[in-house]
Every structure is written in structure tokens, then in C-alpha cells.
Scaffold this active site. Structure first.
Site, PDB file in Angstrom:
ATOM      1  NE  ARG A  94       0.805 -10.253  -2.270  1.00 18.21           N
ATOM      2  CZ  ARG A  94      -0.929 -11.270  -3.393  1.00 18.21           C
ATOM      3  NH1 ARG A  94      -1.404 -10.474  -4.349  1.00 18.21           N
ATOM      4  NH2 ARG A  94      -1.208 -12.192  -2.871  1.00 18.21           N
TER       5      ARG A  94
ATOM      6  CB  SER B  99       3.752 -12.769   5.697  1.00 25.24           C
ATOM      7  OG  SER B  99       3.110 -13.914   5.991  1.00 25.24           O
TER       8      SER B  99
ATOM      9  CD  GLU C  82       5.600  -9.781  -0.137  1.00 23.56           C
ATOM     10  OE1 GLU C  82       5.889  -9.485  -0.844  1.00 23.56           O
ATOM     11  OE2 GLU C  82       5.429 -10.960   0.616  1.00 23.56           O
TER      12      GLU C  82
HETATM   13  C1  LIG Z   1      -3.726  -9.385   9.346  1.00 24.74           C
HETATM   14  C2  LIG Z   1      -3.004  -9.127   8.321  1.00 24.74           C
HETATM   15  C3  LIG Z   1      -3.636  -9.915   7.677  1.00 24.74           C
HETATM   16  C4  LIG Z   1      -3.060  -9.776   5.377  1.00 24.74           C
HETATM   17  N1  LIG Z   1      -3.511 -10.665   4.431  1.00 24.74           N
HETATM   18  C5  LIG Z   1      -2.853 -10.670   3.812  1.00 24.74           C
HETATM   19  C6  LIG Z   1      -3.329 -10.702   2.262  1.00 24.74           C
HETATM   20  O1  LIG Z   1      -3.942 -12.723   2.280  1.00 24.74           O
HETATM   21  N2  LIG Z   1      -3.132 -10.796   0.938  1.00 24.74           N
HETATM   22  C7  LIG Z   1      -2.749 -10.214   0.916  1.00 24.74           C
HETATM   23  O2  LIG Z   1      -2.121  -9.481  -0.719  1.00 24.74           O
HETATM   24  N3  LIG Z   1      -1.857  -8.605   1.525  1.00 24.74           N
HETATM   25  C8  LIG Z   1      -2.234  -8.746   3.113  1.00 24.74           C
HETATM   26  N4  LIG Z   1      -1.943  -7.765   3.814  1.00 24.74           N
HETATM   27  C9  LIG Z   1      -1.791  -7.010   3.560  1.00 24.74           C
HETATM   28  C10 LIG Z   1      -2.593  -5.681   3.434  1.00 24.74           C
HETATM   29  O3  LIG Z   1      -3.905  -6.572   2.102  1.00 24.74           O
HETATM   30  C11 LIG Z   1      -2.242  -4.921   2.707  1.00 24.74           C
HETATM   31  O4  LIG Z   1      -1.444  -4.462   3.374  1.00 24.74           O
HETATM   32  C12 LIG Z   1      -2.673  -4.002   2.699  1.00 24.74           C
HETATM   33  O5  LIG Z   1      -3.631  -3.955   1.240  1.00 24.74           O
HETATM   34  C13 LIG Z   1      -2.151  -1.796   2.105  1.00 24.74           C
HETATM   35  O6  LIG Z   1      -3.387  -1.477   2.004  1.00 24.74           O
HETATM   36  P1  LIG Z   1      -3.459  -0.169   2.874  1.00 24.74           P
HETATM   37  O7  LIG Z   1      -4.239   0.812   2.703  1.00 24.74           O
HETATM   38  O8  LIG Z   1      -2.791   0.030   4.757  1.00 24.74           O
HETATM   39  O9  LIG Z   1      -1.802   0.632   2.699  1.00 24.74           O
HETATM   40  P2  LIG Z   1      -0.339   1.332   3.251  1.00 24.74           P
HETATM   41  O10 LIG Z   1       0.162   0.321   3.835  1.00 24.74           O
HETATM   42  O11 LIG Z   1      -0.937   2.288   3.631  1.00 24.74           O
HETATM   43  O12 LIG Z   1       0.208   1.774   2.293  1.00 24.74           O
HETATM   44  C14 LIG Z   1       0.512   0.315   1.520  1.00 24.74           C
HETATM   45  C15 LIG Z   1       1.706   1.352   0.432  1.00 24.74           C
HETATM   46  O13 LIG Z   1       0.599   2.339  -1.398  1.00 24.74           O
HETATM   47  C16 LIG Z   1       0.954   3.316  -0.749  1.00 24.74           C
HETATM   48  N5  LIG Z   1      -0.191   4.649  -1.238  1.00 24.74           N
HETATM   49  C17 LIG Z   1      -1.163   4.099   0.369  1.00 24.74           C
HETATM   50  N6  LIG Z   1      -1.910   4.941  -0.391  1.00 24.74           N
HETATM   51  C18 LIG Z   1      -1.898   5.766  -1.880  1.00 24.74           C
HETATM   52  C19 LIG Z   1      -2.365   6.202  -2.242  1.00 24.74           C
HETATM   53  N7  LIG Z   1      -3.091   6.699  -2.273  1.00 24.74           N
HETATM   54  N8  LIG Z   1      -1.879   6.555  -4.041  1.00 24.74           N
HETATM   55  C20 LIG Z   1      -0.824   6.205  -4.615  1.00 24.74           C
HETATM   56  N9  LIG Z   1      -0.254   5.006  -2.979  1.00 24.74           N
HETATM   57  C21 LIG Z   1      -0.733   4.711  -2.278  1.00 24.74           C
HETATM   58  C22 LIG Z   1       1.697   3.488   0.467  1.00 24.74           C
HETATM   59  O14 LIG Z   1       2.519   4.574  -0.035  1.00 24.74           O
HETATM   60  C23 LIG Z   1       2.103   2.380   0.510  1.00 24.74           C
HETATM   61  O15 LIG Z   1       3.510   2.595   0.096  1.00 24.74           O
HETATM   62  C24 LIG Z   1      -2.584  -8.142   5.469  1.00 24.74           C
HETATM   63  C25 LIG Z   1      -2.432  -7.556   6.361  1.00 24.74           C
HETATM   64  C26 LIG Z   1      -2.189  -7.657   7.994  1.00 24.74           C
HETATM   65  C27 LIG Z   1      -2.188  -7.064   8.252  1.00 24.74           C
END
Ligand SMILES: Cc1cc2nc3c(=O)[nH]c(=O)nc-3n(C[C@H](O)[C@H](O)[C@H](O)COP(=O)(O)OP(=O)(O)OC[C@H]3O[C@@H](n4cnc5c(N)ncnc54)[C@H](O)[C@@H]3O)c2cc1C
Length: 294
Positions: A167, A215, A286
Site C-alpha cells: 500500500r 478499512s 490507513e
Molecule cells: C468499499 C471500498 C473497498 C475497498 N477495497 C480495497 C481493497 O480491497 N484493496 C485496496 O487496496 N484498497 C481498497 N479500497 C481503497 C481503494 O482502492 C483506494 O482508496 C483507491 O485505490 C484510491 O483511489 P481514488 O481514485 O479514490 O483515490 P483518491 O482517494 O482520490 O486519492 C488517493 C490519493 O491519491 C492521490 N492522487 C489522486 N489522483 C492523483 C494523481 N493523478 N496523481 C497523483 N496523486 C493522485 C490523492 O491526492 C490521494 O493522496 C477500498 C475502498 C472502498 C471505498
């Protein structure tokens, strides 16, 4: 600054959906606008303002009423899969779950099956090396195109440059790159471990539904889960105003849609205090807690 909107409601940009606004706001939805991003960054730096990138907001809790810096919402989508070479190229804001589903249904390519129902964008997944049921984003990663926020140059980071860990990646460690696009080689199955869990059934039936970012706390070690500790201090299903821990999975911090970030922080504090008092273990978040602190 001409490109920026002011006092914009960003409540729905975080999966917790606690009420929040942004003092300055910009949404980028085309490659031509990359130049504007660098201008915005320079302007923000000259005013000593923080910048927050948001893709799908599935990994952040807004801990403010108004974000005093600049919020940049990434909305550039689009991807391309070559059936012969099995190379996938995708822009940053594309949904990882939608790509995985389409690869399977349209191209009979099931290598990313584990990512079906995984919320968030490609950028977010690369940023923290998302993974589930044995598959991690780094497994098929080849490279990504990034904008270097220090000098405005676009460059390519190869897998060796990424410093992928559990992660974690260089994007999270250095926070100086904006991901534009990424390339994956889907010709070879690489798994961290094999899991028999049916991910679609798990996501549909066993994972709590509602306003959450998965989580909330990191597991303190391989053998001790955060959900176990929260259950043991009787906080499963415990509610403080609009914030509660799910009765399905105690490490799922939830928002009922009627509270504020203050309820969420209060519940987080209570959990940390009780776990430390009872088990002498400090549980850490996390999910990113975004504040106005510099
Ligand atoms: C119901 C649920 C289940 C999940 N299950 C899992 C799982 O099984 N395994 C797992 O690993 N994760 C899991 N997650 C977490 C999820 O995968 C991560 O939160 C996701 O990958 C983040 O993507 P996002 O687009 O929402 O990022 P955001 O939340 O929008 O951003 C996350 C970070 O990335 C940065 N960021 C965004 N865009 C850019 C960019 N273009 N360049 C540089 N930095 C950037 C942001 O500033 C921030 O710091 C789960 C989440 C939920 C809600």
C-alpha cells in the site's frame, strides 16, 4: 487566478460524504489542460497554499469545513487495450473496476478479475499500490507518465522507479508527481498469493455498504487485525452522532450522511484511546485524514 472557482461544495468528492467546501477549485478533464495545472501550482506556491489532488476520493476523510488551499479534481478518463500485445494504457481517472469488468466481458481477458468491484481510479490505485485477494497493482505495472510538480516536466517512471511496497509507492512517499497515465502488461498472471475467495460475492454480500473508505485503521501486525481490536473494546456498531463502526466489519468507519467530520474524528480518537489503554497498541489510520495544517 482565472482558472479557479471559489468556495465550491466538495462534499461528494470523498466517499465519507461529510460536508466540505474548497476555497479554490479546479477540475481537469483534458490533456490540454496539463499546462494550466503547472500554472496553478506555481500560483498556489507563491501564496503558500496547499494543493489536494482528488480522483474518486475513496481514500480520504475531509477534516475541515473549508479546505483553505486548492482542490484539483482529476476527471480525465479513457483507456485502450491491445488484444495482440495485451498491453493496457489508461488515463488517471479511469475506474479500475470498470476496466477490469470490460476487459473480461469484451476482451475475454480475466487477469484483472480480482479488481472487479474495487472502488477508485487507476491513479489512486497506483498511488498506494492497491490490491486484493492476491493481486496488486504493481504485479502487471510497466510504467506511468507523470507531471513533475517541481519543474513542470512530463516524464516516465518505470516499475523500478516506483518503489512499490505494501500500500505504498514513490508517489505517496515523495508527493511531487501527478500521474497522467499508466501502462500495464496483462500477458502474464502474477499473484502475490492464491486466494479462493469469490471477490464479487465478497464485495456484494460481506462488505459493508454506505459512506465509507474501506478499512480505516492499518492492521498493527500480520497476526493482529484492527477490526479484532475494535470489537474487543466494544466499539463495533458504536455510534457518535453521524459516525459509527459497521456491525458487519468493525474496521469500517462509516458516516450515516447526517454528521460532520468532527463526529468522525471523535470516534477515531475514542477507538485509538480504548485500544491503547486495553492492549497497549497504537492503531494508525490507513485512510488519509486531510486537514488544513501545513
Ligand atoms: C468499499 C471500498 C473497498 C475497498 N477495497 C480495497 C481493497 O480491497 N484493496 C485496496 O487496496 N484498497 C481498497 N479500497 C481503497 C481503494 O482502492 C483506494 O482508496 C483507491 O485505490 C484510491 O483511489 P481514488 O481514485 O479514490 O483515490 P483518491 O482517494 O482520490 O486519492 C488517493 C490519493 O491519491 C492521490 N492522487 C489522486 N489522483 C492523483 C494523481 N493523478 N496523481 C497523483 N496523486 C493522485 C490523492 O491526492 C490521494 O493522496 C477500498 C475502498 C472502498 C471505498
Amino acid at each position: 487566478m482565472q482558472y479557479l472557482e471559489q468556495h465550491i461544495d466538495i462534499t461528494y468528492l470523498s466517499n465519507y460524504k461529510t460536508p466540505a467546501t474548497a476555497r479554490w477549485y479546479f477540475e481537469i478533464s483534458s490533456q490540454q489542460e496539463l499546462g494550466k495545472i503547472f500554472e496553478i501550482i506555481q500560483w498556489a506556491q507563491s501564496k503558500d497554499l496547499k494543493i489536494l489532488w482528488i480522483s474518486w476520493g475513496t481514500n480520504m476523510l475531509f477534516a475541515f469545513d473549508e479546505y483553505e488551499g486548492v482542490v484539483i479534481k482529476n476527471s480525465l478518463t479513457g483507456w485502450d487495450y491491445n488484444k495482440e500485445s495485451k498491453i493496457l494504457k489508461t488515463f488517471w481517472s479511469e475506474s479500475i473496476w470498470m476496466i477490469a469488468e470490460k476487459l473480461e466481458n469484451v476482451y475475454c481477458q480475466d487477469l484483472w478479475h480480482r479488481f472487479i468491484w474495487l472502488p477508485g481510479s487507476v491513479a489512486g490505485a497506483v498511488y498506494w499500490n492497491a490490491g486484493c485477494f492476491g493481486l496488486e497493482i504493481e504485479n502487471n505495472f510497466v510504467s506511468c507518465e507523470v507531471l513533475d510538480l517541481e519543474n513542470g516536466q512530463v516524464s516516465t517512471l518505470l516499475k523500478n522507479d516506483m518503489n512499490f511496497k505494501y500500500r505504498d509507492s514513490i508517489l505517496k512517499q515523495e508527493r511531487k508527481y501527478f500521474i497522467i497515465s499508466a501502462i500495464f502488461d496483462l500477458s502474464k498472471k502474477v499473484e502475490k498469493y492464491h486466494s479462493d475467495i469469490d471477490n464479487i460475492d465478497f464485495r456484494e454480500n460481506k462488505q459493508p455498504k454506505g459512506n465509507s473508505c474501506w478499512s480505516f485503521f492499518k492492521n498493527p501486525s500480520r497476526d493482529i487485525s484492527a477490526w479484532f481490536l475494535i470489537e474487543k473494546v466494544w466499539l463495533k456498531w458504536h455510534k457518535i452522532w453521524g459516525a459509527y463502526f459497521s456491525d458487519k466489519h468493525a474496521n469500517f468507519l462509516m458516516h450515516d450522511g447526517h454528521g460532520t467530520y468532527k463526529d468522525m474524528l471523535q470516534l477515531i480518537d475514542v477507538a485509538q484511546e480504548k485500544v491503547e489503554k486495553e492492549f497497549w497498541i497504537k492503531i494508525e489510520n490507513e485512510v488519509q485524514i486531510i486537514t488544513n495544517k501545513k
